[in-house]
Scaffold this motif. Sequence first.
Motif: not given
Length: 452
Positions: A117-121, A392-397, A372-374, A363-366
């Motif tokens: 029920g919580q989105g963050a760790p 959204y937790p993007y990769s560094p690249a 956000n999803r995956a 993985c995506h909504t519009v």
Amino acid sequence: MVTVPGQNGATAVPFAPPTIRRFLIVAGALLLAAMPARAQLVGHGGMVKGLAVSADGTRAASAGFDYSVMLWDPKAAAALALMHGHEAAVNAVAFTPDGSRVVSGGDDGKVILWRLGQGAPERVMAGHKGRVAAVAVAPDGRTAASAAWDRTVRLWDLESGAQLAELTEHAGNVNAVAFTPDGARLVSAGEDGTVRLWNRSDGREIKVLGGGLPVNALALTPDGRRAVAGGIDGAVRIWDLDAGTETAGPVVGDPAPVLAVAVSADGSTGAVSGVTGGIALWSIDDGRVLHTLAGHRGPVWALAFEPDGKRLLTAGGDGAIRLWDTAAGLEIRTGAAKLAASDVPRGEQGERGAELFRRCSACHTVTPDGGNRAGPTLYGVFGRRIGTVPGYPYSPALRDGNIVWTAETVGDLFKRGPDVVTPGTKMPVQTIGNDAEREELIRWLEKVTAPR
């Protein structure tokens, strides 16, 4: 060294250096892109490495190579939550006994506690100096164990996040860990070929079993007396933890390395899977193979029985979580995966672009409220710089990229593939070679994602 068949004859190694693991991500994503739409639970952007089912059977959790943990309602075959906190692939998940929290471990060396029920760790536990391959939670719900490629097993206090113990006797990467049902002991297994029994209270090693080829997977029988271990030689071995004796497991007819084992809650049935996608259900009492299950493409990394043992959840390199009737040995179908009407603005569902978007919709909504999803939401994507969707937790690249999404750059992404256009991405490798269809998708995306 374990080899995994990939598309077009490619091979990969599941227990290998980071460069090979990156190849695995791409290979698994290719399988996902080719996957038929009938898979049961689809939402991860790539391989699924870990599965767990809550004690009451109402929830399932999955660990993905897309850096996410997902929460599911297995009865309804519906996704409930997507949780981001890891900075690398997630390999393992486990529920607390009351089902209110989930523990995960990943390639970033972190062990994370999540409250449903919580989105963050709720808590992040760091200390491992290598990928966390397995996690377990003690029956009292107060302690978690993690097995990692730094050759250690660590114990964690879930209330404070403090490290309670570091177990260091393994001579190689540790791939599996489990608590005995009374919570007094801990069992681990790994690359050194051993199954080790530990005292939980003081971290003292009690017994060492085996010592041959690497052990990849481990499960305990419900009475806590036996450990079921699967190795790279394709064999399943059963160890009596008190007597220290070994008995042979089932002969499943597949010499491929074992990747996962599981035992039903009543102790009657075992499950084993390997790199070729085969799964076997077998009788714990006599070793008789009950059913062989076929449906996954590529390696099957994770297995989890529901509490009553009537259904088995399986997952692997094709990105799908499948459900099986264990008595009949058949896959349970709940209908083909479809693009939900809520994901697409009213009146847009019948267009060719919407049809092409189906494999992206996991993985995506519009829509404005899709979130956000995956992957990040695509709402407002055109004119947006890469890596800039809030939360959204993007990769560094991608965070450091300078691409601006336009019809041309999106077209290039689907023509050459995200692994070429955006190296380091977590996005599955999906391409559209047909120019006309690519244009149809982009035209549709421009229309439905435009801010309004």
